[in-house]
Design an enzyme around this catalytic site. Sequence first.
Site, PDB file in Angstrom:
ATOM      1  N   GLY A  20       0.777  -1.235   0.000  1.00  0.00           N
ATOM      2  CA  GLY A  20       0.000   0.000   0.000  1.00  0.00           C
ATOM      3  C   GLY A  20       0.810   1.286   0.000  1.00  0.00           C
ATOM      4  O   GLY A  20       0.313   2.323   0.441  1.00  0.00           O
ATOM      5  N   SER A  21       2.027   1.250  -0.562  1.00  0.00           N
ATOM      6  CA  SER A  21       2.801   2.505  -0.569  1.00  0.00           C
ATOM      7  C   SER A  21       2.139   3.557  -1.463  1.00  0.00           C
ATOM      8  O   SER A  21       2.177   4.749  -1.157  1.00  0.00           O
ATOM      9  CB  SER A  21       4.260   2.260  -0.975  1.00  0.00           C
ATOM     10  OG  SER A  21       4.354   1.887  -2.320  1.00  0.00           O
ATOM     11  N   ASN A  22       1.519   3.105  -2.560  1.00  0.00           N
ATOM     12  CA  ASN A  22       0.791   4.073  -3.395  1.00  0.00           C
ATOM     13  C   ASN A  22      -0.454   4.590  -2.688  1.00  0.00           C
ATOM     14  O   ASN A  22      -0.789   5.773  -2.786  1.00  0.00           O
ATOM     15  CB  ASN A  22       0.418   3.442  -4.742  1.00  0.00           C
ATOM     16  CG  ASN A  22       1.576   3.420  -5.704  1.00  0.00           C
ATOM     17  OD1 ASN A  22       1.946   4.450  -6.270  1.00  0.00           O
ATOM     18  ND2 ASN A  22       2.197   2.252  -5.869  1.00  0.00           N
ATOM     19  N   LEU A  99      -4.914  -7.008  -7.042  1.00  0.00           N
ATOM     20  CA  LEU A  99      -4.533  -8.121  -7.914  1.00  0.00           C
ATOM     21  C   LEU A  99      -5.697  -8.882  -8.552  1.00  0.00           C
ATOM     22  O   LEU A  99      -5.470  -9.714  -9.420  1.00  0.00           O
ATOM     23  CB  LEU A  99      -3.626  -9.092  -7.156  1.00  0.00           C
ATOM     24  CG  LEU A  99      -2.277  -8.491  -6.746  1.00  0.00           C
ATOM     25  CD1 LEU A  99      -1.411  -9.526  -6.051  1.00  0.00           C
ATOM     26  CD2 LEU A  99      -1.543  -7.906  -7.950  1.00  0.00           C
ATOM     27  N   ILE A 102     -11.216  -6.781 -12.220  1.00  0.00           N
ATOM     28  CA  ILE A 102     -12.442  -6.087 -11.798  1.00  0.00           C
ATOM     29  C   ILE A 102     -13.619  -6.623 -12.616  1.00  0.00           C
ATOM     30  O   ILE A 102     -13.592  -6.592 -13.852  1.00  0.00           O
ATOM     31  CB  ILE A 102     -12.302  -4.560 -12.010  1.00  0.00           C
ATOM     32  CG1 ILE A 102     -11.069  -4.027 -11.274  1.00  0.00           C
ATOM     33  CG2 ILE A 102     -13.564  -3.839 -11.557  1.00  0.00           C
ATOM     34  CD1 ILE A 102     -11.097  -4.201  -9.762  1.00  0.00           C
ATOM     35  N   ASN A 116      -6.142   2.789 -12.947  1.00  0.00           N
ATOM     36  CA  ASN A 116      -5.176   1.804 -12.442  1.00  0.00           C
ATOM     37  C   ASN A 116      -3.768   2.308 -12.733  1.00  0.00           C
ATOM     38  O   ASN A 116      -3.568   3.130 -13.634  1.00  0.00           O
ATOM     39  CB  ASN A 116      -5.392   0.462 -13.156  1.00  0.00           C
ATOM     40  CG  ASN A 116      -4.452  -0.621 -12.656  1.00  0.00           C
ATOM     41  OD1 ASN A 116      -4.211  -0.746 -11.449  1.00  0.00           O
ATOM     42  ND2 ASN A 116      -3.902  -1.411 -13.567  1.00  0.00           N
ATOM     43  N   HIS A 118       0.074   0.725 -13.612  1.00  0.00           N
ATOM     44  CA  HIS A 118       0.781  -0.502 -13.983  1.00  0.00           C
ATOM     45  C   HIS A 118       2.276  -0.213 -13.990  1.00  0.00           C
ATOM     46  O   HIS A 118       2.701   0.810 -14.545  1.00  0.00           O
ATOM     47  CB  HIS A 118       0.309  -0.977 -15.367  1.00  0.00           C
ATOM     48  CG  HIS A 118       0.870  -2.312 -15.731  1.00  0.00           C
ATOM     49  ND1 HIS A 118       0.380  -3.489 -15.221  1.00  0.00           N
ATOM     50  CD2 HIS A 118       1.911  -2.657 -16.529  1.00  0.00           C
ATOM     51  CE1 HIS A 118       1.081  -4.497 -15.688  1.00  0.00           C
ATOM     52  NE2 HIS A 118       2.022  -4.025 -16.489  1.00  0.00           N
ATOM     53  N   ASP A 159      -5.478  -4.304 -18.126  1.00  0.00           N
ATOM     54  CA  ASP A 159      -4.429  -3.362 -18.565  1.00  0.00           C
ATOM     55  C   ASP A 159      -4.692  -2.755 -19.939  1.00  0.00           C
ATOM     56  O   ASP A 159      -3.757  -2.457 -20.684  1.00  0.00           O
ATOM     57  CB  ASP A 159      -3.051  -4.065 -18.581  1.00  0.00           C
ATOM     58  CG  ASP A 159      -2.639  -4.537 -17.204  1.00  0.00           C
ATOM     59  OD1 ASP A 159      -3.008  -3.888 -16.208  1.00  0.00           O
ATOM     60  OD2 ASP A 159      -1.930  -5.559 -17.124  1.00  0.00           O
ATOM     61  N   GLU A 188       5.960   6.066  -9.462  1.00  0.00           N
ATOM     62  CA  GLU A 188       4.537   5.947  -9.099  1.00  0.00           C
ATOM     63  C   GLU A 188       4.156   6.969  -8.038  1.00  0.00           C
ATOM     64  O   GLU A 188       3.144   7.675  -8.164  1.00  0.00           O
ATOM     65  CB  GLU A 188       4.248   4.528  -8.607  1.00  0.00           C
ATOM     66  CG  GLU A 188       4.416   3.495  -9.693  1.00  0.00           C
ATOM     67  CD  GLU A 188       4.069   2.088  -9.253  1.00  0.00           C
ATOM     68  OE1 GLU A 188       3.645   1.306 -10.107  1.00  0.00           O
ATOM     69  OE2 GLU A 188       4.225   1.758  -8.063  1.00  0.00           O
TER      70      GLU A 188
END
Length: 206
Positions: A20-22, A99, A102, A116, A118, A159, A188
Amino acid sequence: MTTDKNNATIKIAVFASGAGSNARKLIEHFNSTISSPLSKGIEVALVVSNKIDAGVLQIAAEFQIPTLIIEKEKFFRGNGYVDELKQSGIDFVVLAGFLWKIPSTLVQAYAGAMVNIHPALLPKYGGKGMYGNFVHEAVIANKEPESGITIHMVDEVFDNGAHLFQATCPVLADDTPATLAQRIHQLEHAHYPRVVEETIRKTGKA
Ligand code: GRF
């Protein structure tokens, strides 16, 4: 944050399966900003995860953001938790290392309002099975001179949605998946919150 109906805060749900760093960068960006009288406030109002021990849940707790743990059966065979998201007033969905694919019901419910990130330069190194270290391993194995990030809209194909932003970084001769991942994470963190905010404001909602 404004609260009246005509100028209500735009609510984001962040979906994440891992560290969860983003998610942290998104929360720090949105939830500490005082909304200007000229634009609506935007906040991360919900953190959604499919993993009960995901690091992102600790980050949510730290910032006192409600969480939702989703179950596979209900996600894929039910209506993708659309009811729960709508009940929580979620306007926009941000995937940040989530992961599971959806389901259509959820993509359709948030058409034009789901993005999203990537960790590669799509359309290369995308699609099923291309996530996390698998992406960086493939990039290094193919001796790519550069890699990067792609922020894109989400549609029903992995993607595949329209690109909103790409940034590149070099792949060095002695890179390992871990060192490349670190460089990618820096990109990111530097760009995702800003691109999410610009995208939300362009939709005309905020
Ligand atoms: C990021 O590299 C993102 O591009 C990918 O998953 C990773 C999540 O990292 N989809 P974190 O959990 O935000 O640290």
